[in-house]
Scaffold this active site. Structure first.
Site, PDB file in Angstrom:
ATOM      1  N   CYS A   2      19.292   5.818 -30.560  1.00 54.54           N
ATOM      2  CA  CYS A   2      17.838   5.896 -30.493  1.00 54.54           C
ATOM      3  C   CYS A   2      17.382   7.346 -30.547  1.00 54.54           C
ATOM      4  O   CYS A   2      18.161   8.267 -30.347  1.00 54.54           O
ATOM      5  CB  CYS A   2      17.340   5.243 -29.213  1.00 54.54           C
ATOM      6  SG  CYS A   2      17.974   3.563 -28.960  1.00 54.54           S
ATOM      7  N   GLU A 488      33.471   4.740 -51.056  1.00 55.73           N
ATOM      8  CA  GLU A 488      32.192   5.352 -50.695  1.00 55.73           C
ATOM      9  C   GLU A 488      31.063   4.810 -51.572  1.00 55.73           C
ATOM     10  O   GLU A 488      29.956   4.542 -51.084  1.00 55.73           O
ATOM     11  CB  GLU A 488      32.293   6.872 -50.827  1.00 55.73           C
ATOM     12  CG  GLU A 488      31.001   7.634 -50.601  1.00 55.73           C
ATOM     13  CD  GLU A 488      30.453   7.527 -49.197  1.00 55.73           C
ATOM     14  OE1 GLU A 488      29.302   7.958 -48.986  1.00 55.73           O
ATOM     15  OE2 GLU A 488      31.153   7.012 -48.291  1.00 55.73           O
TER      16      GLU A 488
END
Length: 615
Positions: A2, A488
């Site tokens: 957060c 990736e």
């Protein structure tokens, strides 16, 4: 995961806090909230959704006046994303307010005990438990807020960065950290609190970064007092001057941060080897390596620990270190490393890679490695981050802020740092000649210009994206140095387009994935001239015979793949070990354009956050 932000001072807090939340939204964006205090009343507004949703709601329902404020943008752990579970949270009395990044692992036991004492809970969060624990301590111990926070935190198990204030103390905010980052900006009779420095960079260049198990009591007119949570010992904090500037955290005319950061890669790579790669003198200067060269030369093996794209960069490094420096390398998911009782000795070097320098799993792996006597070297992007402090030595990537959740320039600059390390170690060990070493340095110096050339394929990549934007599956194939690039590339597509994609070594296709290939399956094949080229062409022929749609990433001037593939995207020629720095560029662009065409939130993909500070 957060983002937290706070302000106490002489200005209006709301504009600072709301802008800070917008800059921290990369850390979490399923809900947001703000609490403001005007000296008389606490005004709180929070909602499920983005910071923009909060801004619209808040300005309609509460007054925004007040010179003390805290705000939070959430990535949900305990409790689903909704208005009630959003932060900030009140204590039962309504006197205390908290924002929290992290996880309180023993919250359930604490909640049961507090319930027995008459406390009630409106949310499903561990954070509401923590604020009521603080209130319970404050009331029963008859102590001030700072002491109550300290006593309460000594009872919790987990990770946190918190900011708390008491409406009866309008000139004070208490903050603390363990495992989650927290920066305090120091101004003239004003203080800023944030998960990173971006929310307050235009107000002050001076910041204190709290260390683990430290707390700070911030008071107007009295400054900042830092203490150890465990034993209450006073700490003399180090104030550092921030190098960040406002332009780096703005979009600069690009539609999305991700696209801006893709295009920043040439300069980011230059910044990463600036002062380290001295081609004219045929030397590489890296203090963290030079100062510990004896350890590197005596090492039995290198263990690389990382998560996500950093793990993929580690896989590229495995090929580079083994090829050039001839030292065994193992690459481990940091999230699994400490749970399988790994064999680590004092003759091992552990390289920990993390963009943020705050990745919880990687930090845990570092602590385990150090406890076993291994030498730990950190590679990260954020100066003063936890990994930079926890490791024995390290190197920064100097990529600059990366706001887009999907990693781009962090990945390529990590490969750049690791390439420099491998080359320096290879020269020290004598596993490459002086002429080979110089040749590699010259070639590495050309990479930024070659990345610029690779970016010129953007328009054609956009055309390809339009053709395949509705595909439900993608397969990415590569060999050798470019196998990790296939992983990736697939991850990028999954992250921001929500299209299922898998990366495989090209030769492994025949051992299962070939069953998936039909005329509906786009297959991205990395087929540069160097490294098993003929073998990859054979793989492409196998795909073609099964009617798969082939997108080839090829070396400029290629002819063989062009005859077989449905589309080819050219990249400049380079040494095989540096090719991942070029082949990854069109894959980043492909995932970006498909996501935009599907109207996805490119910078803030669902369920993801930039900095993973919880396990």
């Amino acid at each position: 995961m957060c983002g937290i932000v706070g302000y106490i001072g002489y200005r209006e807090a709301y504009p600072i806090v709301i802008k800070g939340l917008q800059r921290l939204e990369y850390r979490g964006y399923d809900s947001a909230g703000i609490a403001l205090y005007d000296g008389t009343n606490i005004k709180l507004s929070k909602t499920k959704g983005k910071v923009s949703d909060l801004k619209n709601k808040l300005e309609d329902e509460i007054s925004t006046s007040g010179s003390l404020g805290i705000g939070h943008t959430r990535w949900a752990t305990h409790g689903v994303p909704n208005d009630v579970n959003s932060h900030p949270h009140y204590s039962n009395s309504g006197d205390l307010v908290i924002i929290h990044n992290g996880i309180i692992e023993n919250y359930d036991a604490l909640k049961k005990e507090l319930s027995k004492r008459g406390y009630t809970f409106k949310s499903d969060t561990d954070t509401e438990v923590l604020i009521n624990l603080i209130e319970d301590v404050k009331k029963n111990e008859d102590t001030k807020l700072g002491k109550a926070v300290q006593i309460a935190l000594n009872q919790v198990v987990g990770a946190y960065a918190i900011a708390v204030f008491d409406k009866n103390k309008p000139n004070e905010i208490v903050v603390a950290r363990l495992g989650s980052p927290l920066a305090i900006g120091i101004g003239e009779d004003e203080f800023f609190i944030a998960s990173d420095a971006s929310p307050f960079i235009e107000y002050t260049k001076n910041a204190i970064y709290l260390e683990d198990e430290e707390m700070a009591i911030i008071r107007r007119n009295k400054g900042v007092k830092v203490r150890k949570i465990k034993d209450d010992a006073l700490v003399d904090p180090y104030m550092q001057e921030l190098q960040l500037n406002l332009e780096q955290i703005e979009k600069g005319g690009f539609d999305h941060f991700m696209l801006k950061e893709i295009y920043e890669q040439p300069e980011a790579i230059r910044d990463t080897f600036r002062g380290r790669l001295l081609t004219n003198q045929a030397i590489i200067k890296m203090a963290g390596v030079e100062d510990n060269m004896k350890k590197f030369l005596a090492a039995d093996r290198i263990i690389i620990v990382a998560c996500g794209p950093s793990w993929h960069a580690g896989l590229v490094a495995e090929y580079i270190f083994e090829d050039l420096a001839r030292i065994p390398v193992e690459v481990e998911y940091a999230s699994e490393f400490r749970y399988r009782n790994p064999v680590i000795t004092g003759n091992d070097i552990v390289i920990a890679i993390s963009q943020s320098g705050e990745t919880a799993d990687t930090l845990a792996a570092i602590k385990l490695a150090k406890s076993k006597g291994a030498f730990v070297f950190g590679v990260c992007n954020v100066v003063g981050s936890s990994i930079a402090r926890e490791t024995n030595a390290g190197a920064y990537t100097h990529a600059g802020p990366e706001i887009g959740v999907a990693s781009t320039k962090a990945f390529t600059t990590q490969i750049t740092v690791l390439s420099l390390m491998a080359l320096r170690l290879a020269r020290a060990k004598g596993t490459i000649t002086s002429s080979e070493f110089r040749h590699h340095l010259i070639e590495l110096e050309t990479i930024p210009a070659k990345v610029e050339e690779a970016l010129k394929s953007d328009g054609y990549v956009q055309t390809i994206a339009d053709i395949y934007k509705h595909a439900t599956n993608f397969l990415y194939l590569g060999r050798g140095f470019n196998f990790p690039v296939a992983l990736e590339g697939a991850l990028k597509l999954k992250e921001i387009s929500y299209i299922h994609a898998e990366g495989y070594p090209a030769a492994e296709m025949k051992h299962g994935p070939i069953a998936l290939i039909d005329e509906q399956m786009p297959v991205v094949v990395i087929a540069t001239k160097k490294g098993h080229y003929e073998k990859v062409v054979s793989n492409i022929q196998e795909i073609k015979s099964r009617k798969g749609k082939i997108i080839g990433i090829v070396t400029k001037g290629d002819k063989s793949v062009k005859e077989l593939a449905d589309h080819v995207i050219e990249v400049p020629e380079t040494l095989e070990c540096f090719s991942p720095l070029l082949t990854t560029i069109p894959l980043q662009l492909l995932s970006y354009h498909i996501a935009v065409m599907l109207d996805k939130n490119v910078d803030q993909p669902r369920n993801l956050a930039k900095s993973v500070t919880v396990e």
